[in-house]
Structures are given as structure tokens and as C-alpha cells.
Design an enzyme around this catalytic site. Structure first.
Site, PDB file in Angstrom:
ATOM      1  N   GLU A   1      -8.304 -10.614   1.442  1.00 36.63           N
ATOM      2  CA  GLU A   1      -7.905  -9.728   0.345  1.00 36.63           C
ATOM      3  C   GLU A   1      -6.609 -10.208  -0.309  1.00 36.63           C
ATOM      4  OE1 GLU A   1      -9.655  -5.452   1.894  1.00 36.63           O
ATOM      5  OE2 GLU A   1      -7.775  -6.116   2.778  1.00 36.63           O
TER       6      GLU A   1
ATOM      7  N   HIS B   1      -3.998 -11.618   2.529  1.00 35.53           N
ATOM      8  CA  HIS B   1      -4.165 -11.426   3.973  1.00 35.53           C
ATOM      9  C   HIS B   1      -5.638 -11.308   4.354  1.00 35.53           C
ATOM     10  CE1 HIS B   1      -4.534  -7.305   2.457  1.00 35.53           C
ATOM     11  NE2 HIS B   1      -5.211  -7.042   3.566  1.00 35.53           N
TER      12      HIS B   1
ATOM     13  N   ASP C   1      -8.384  -9.203   6.917  1.00 36.74           N
ATOM     14  CA  ASP C   1      -8.590  -8.010   7.748  1.00 36.74           C
ATOM     15  C   ASP C   1      -9.360  -8.422   8.991  1.00 36.74           C
ATOM     16  OD1 ASP C   1      -7.595  -6.441   5.686  1.00 36.74           O
ATOM     17  OD2 ASP C   1      -9.500  -5.435   5.254  1.00 36.74           O
TER      18      ASP C   1
ATOM     19  N   HIS D   1      -1.098  -5.739   5.715  1.00 35.83           N
ATOM     20  CA  HIS D   1      -1.959  -5.670   4.520  1.00 35.83           C
ATOM     21  C   HIS D   1      -1.146  -5.785   3.235  1.00 35.83           C
ATOM     22  CE1 HIS D   1      -5.292  -4.839   7.180  1.00 35.83           C
ATOM     23  NE2 HIS D   1      -4.353  -4.245   7.898  1.00 35.83           N
TER      24      HIS D   1
ATOM     25  N   HIS E   1      -8.983  -3.275  12.104  1.00 40.42           N
ATOM     26  CA  HIS E   1      -8.313  -2.537  11.031  1.00 40.42           C
ATOM     27  C   HIS E   1      -9.047  -1.221  10.717  1.00 40.42           C
ATOM     28  CE1 HIS E   1      -6.132  -1.747   7.369  1.00 40.42           C
ATOM     29  NE2 HIS E   1      -7.070  -2.159   6.565  1.00 40.42           N
TER      30      HIS E   1
ATOM     31  N   HIS F   1     -15.899  -2.318   3.537  1.00 40.55           N
ATOM     32  CA  HIS F   1     -15.377  -2.920   4.770  1.00 40.55           C
ATOM     33  C   HIS F   1     -16.445  -2.857   5.879  1.00 40.55           C
ATOM     34  CE1 HIS F   1     -11.340  -2.411   2.944  1.00 40.55           C
ATOM     35  NE2 HIS F   1     -10.927  -3.309   3.816  1.00 40.55           N
TER      36      HIS F   1
ATOM     37  N   TRP G   1       0.858  -1.184   0.000  1.00 48.46           N
ATOM     38  CA  TRP G   1       0.000   0.000   0.000  1.00 48.46           C
ATOM     39  C   TRP G   1       0.900   1.242   0.000  1.00 48.46           C
ATOM     40  CZ3 TRP G   1      -5.221  -0.869  -0.144  1.00 48.46           C
ATOM     41  CH2 TRP G   1      -6.010   0.277  -0.115  1.00 48.46           C
TER      42      TRP G   1
HETATM   43  N1  LIG Z   1      -2.337  -0.512   4.471  1.00 50.72           N
HETATM   44  C1  LIG Z   1      -3.020   0.645   4.351  1.00 50.72           C
HETATM   45  C2  LIG Z   1      -2.378   1.857   4.562  1.00 50.72           C
HETATM   46  C3  LIG Z   1      -3.069   3.038   4.456  1.00 50.72           C
HETATM   47  C4  LIG Z   1      -4.395   3.005   4.139  1.00 50.72           C
HETATM   48  C5  LIG Z   1      -5.054   1.858   3.923  1.00 50.72           C
HETATM   49  C6  LIG Z   1      -4.388   0.641   4.024  1.00 50.72           C
HETATM   50  C7  LIG Z   1      -5.083  -0.637   3.834  1.00 50.72           C
HETATM   51  O1  LIG Z   1      -4.516  -1.654   4.020  1.00 50.72           O
HETATM   52  C8  LIG Z   1      -6.503  -0.636   3.407  1.00 50.72           C
HETATM   53  C9  LIG Z   1      -6.997  -1.860   2.713  1.00 50.72           C
HETATM   54  N2  LIG Z   1      -8.407  -1.798   2.688  1.00 50.72           N
HETATM   55  C10 LIG Z   1      -6.653  -3.167   3.322  1.00 50.72           C
HETATM   56  O2  LIG Z   1      -7.325  -3.583   4.244  1.00 50.72           O
HETATM   57  O3  LIG Z   1      -5.732  -3.870   2.859  1.00 50.72           O
HETATM   58 ZN   LIG Z   2      -9.204  -4.329   3.707  1.00 51.73          ZN
HETATM   59 ZN   LIG Z   3      -6.263  -5.510   4.393  1.00 50.73          ZN
END
Ligand SMILES: Nc1ccccc1C(=O)C[C@H](N)C(=O)O
Ligand SMILES: [Zn+2]
Ligand SMILES: [Zn+2]
Length: 208
Positions: free
Chosen positions: A171, A52, A54, A48, A58, A159, A18
Site C-alpha cells: 500500500e 508499506h 500489510d 501503516h 493486521h 483485505h 492514518w
Molecule cells: N493504521 C490504521 C489505524 C486505524 C485503522 C486502520 C488503519 C490502517 O492502517 C488500515 C489500512 N487498511 C492499512 O492497512 O494501512
Molecule cells: Zn491495508
Molecule cells: Zn497497511
């Protein structure tokens, strides 16, 4: 004999993360020469990354941590359906598919085309999927993208609606090589007591 198919993304240096999040790193922090007996590895990563699950914590400060999730949902019959080519998926899109009597649903969007890079746009789930999937009896949803929401989303409606309907989130599975149909899914989170999620080794087994 059952065939086992890996649907996990390999974790290695350079694996897409990310934007702004902790890069993946594995190193031997204590070599066999140094310790006199063994190589000892050290892992640093955002939870993440790659394939993985959630935990509700989270996206909800009061939400459950990964250790408190329903472990049985990560093992058992799952249906893979193909919804490639859509910019988003809502209840209306899912109506075309038979998902009755299914506890675990894996959606192939094929929207993460270059696995070497973090995607800029993905197929996401719309807010009405939670109630629809819950009505169908779905308890776990898996997607082949890094998020069930749009990448720039702050509200995270998918989510939240999934969580509100008691649907667990998996995910970043890799479904590029998977034909739609019924399989057995195994994707167990690690027993991380405090964590907001966990990397998993996700596999499908053919039922025949
Ligand atoms: N790692 C992040 C850093 C900043 C903002 C969002 C994420 C996420 O991981 C969101 C994603 N919906 C997730 O569950 O993988
Ligand atoms: Zn997620
Ligand atoms: Zn995630």
C-alpha cells in the site's frame, strides 16, 4: 542499463498518517557530542505510514506476521496498469486489462491527489477482486493509496478477500510519475518478527 525509479513516499516529520494513528518521528536520541563517536537515531511510527506492506495479522488475529510472508513476491516482474478516475475497482473493471501471466500487479488510481495530506476519499477495491486476481495467478497487489478498502471500512472486505486468495498487499506506493507497463519491482519488508506489516523502500527498474 536499467533505470531505477523510486516509488516510495518519503518518511519525514509531518508525513500523513492514518487519522488517530501514531505520528511519524525521527530524532537523534544520542548525539555525536553525547556519545563521543556517533549520532544515534530513534524512530517512532505507525507501520501503516507511507509505502508499506500489510501482513495478515493486521486484520486477522490468527494471520501470519511480516517475517512469515513470501519474500520472493516482493522482488520480480510487475505490471503497472492505470485505472484513474474510478471510485472503486472490481473484477469488471479489471477485465479491460491484460493481466494474464502476471504475478505482481500495481494499480495506479491517482486518487491520492495531495501527498502532503491524508486523503479523505480514495479509489478502493471491491470484494470480488480476490477470486478474480487469484484466477489470473496474481500473488501481490500494489496500490497508490493508504488502503485497498474504503477509508471508513470496518469489514475490510478487500483485505480479507485478497488474504483468502493468498494475495500479498502493498500500500501507499507512489505511481504518479510511472507510465503503465512492465517493470521489475523491489519492495522488501524488514525482518520484523512480530509485526502486522512493514515499511518498505519500493522501487521499479525498467526492463530495457
Ligand atoms: N493504521 C490504521 C489505524 C486505524 C485503522 C486502520 C488503519 C490502517 O492502517 C488500515 C489500512 N487498511 C492499512 O492497512 O494501512
Ligand atoms: Zn491495508
Ligand atoms: Zn497497511
Amino acid at each position: 542499463m536499467t533505470t531505477m525509479i523510486d516509488i516510495s513516499r518519503p518518511l519525514q516529520t509531518g508525513v500523513p498518517t492514518w487519522p488517530g494513528d501514531t505520528p511519524f518521528s525521527y530524532e537523534v536520541s544520542w548525539t555525536k557530542e553525547q556519545s563521543g563517536s556517533v549520532n544515534v537515531g530513534k524512530l517512532t511510527m505507525s507501520i501503516h505510514t507511507g509505502t508499506h506492506v500489510d501482513a495478515p495479522f493486521h486484520f486477522d488475529n490468527e494471520g501470519r506476521k511480516v517475517m512469515d510472508l513470501d519474500m520472493e513476491l516482493y522482488i520480480g516482474p510487475a505490471r503497472v496498469i492505470d485505472l484513474s478516475g474510478k471510485s472503486s475497482i472490481g473484477a469488471e473493471d479489471l477485465k479491460a486489462y491484460d493481466i494474464d501471466g502476471i504475478t505482481r500487479l500495481l494499480i495506479r488510481t491517482n486518487s491520492w491527489s495531495n501527498p502532503q495530506e491524508f486523503p479523505t476519499e480514495i479509489t478502493y477495491l471491491r470484494g470480488d477482486v480476490g477470486p478474480y486476481l487469484a484466477e489470473k495467478g496474481i500473488r501481490l497487489i500494489g496500490v497508490d493509496v493508504p488502503s485497498v478498502d474504503p477509508l471508513d471500512s470496518k469489514e475490510l472486505s478487500a483485505h480479507h478477500t485478497l488474504h483468502a486468495n493468498d494475495i500479498h498487499i502493498l500500500e501507499g506506493i507512489n505511481l504518479a510519475h510511472i507510465a503503465p507497463g512492465d517493470y521489475e519491482l523491489i519492495a522488501l519488508p524488514l525482518p520484523l518478527v512480530e509485526a502486522d506489516g512493514s515499511p518498505v523502500r519500493a522501487i521499479l527498474r525498467s526492463l530495457k
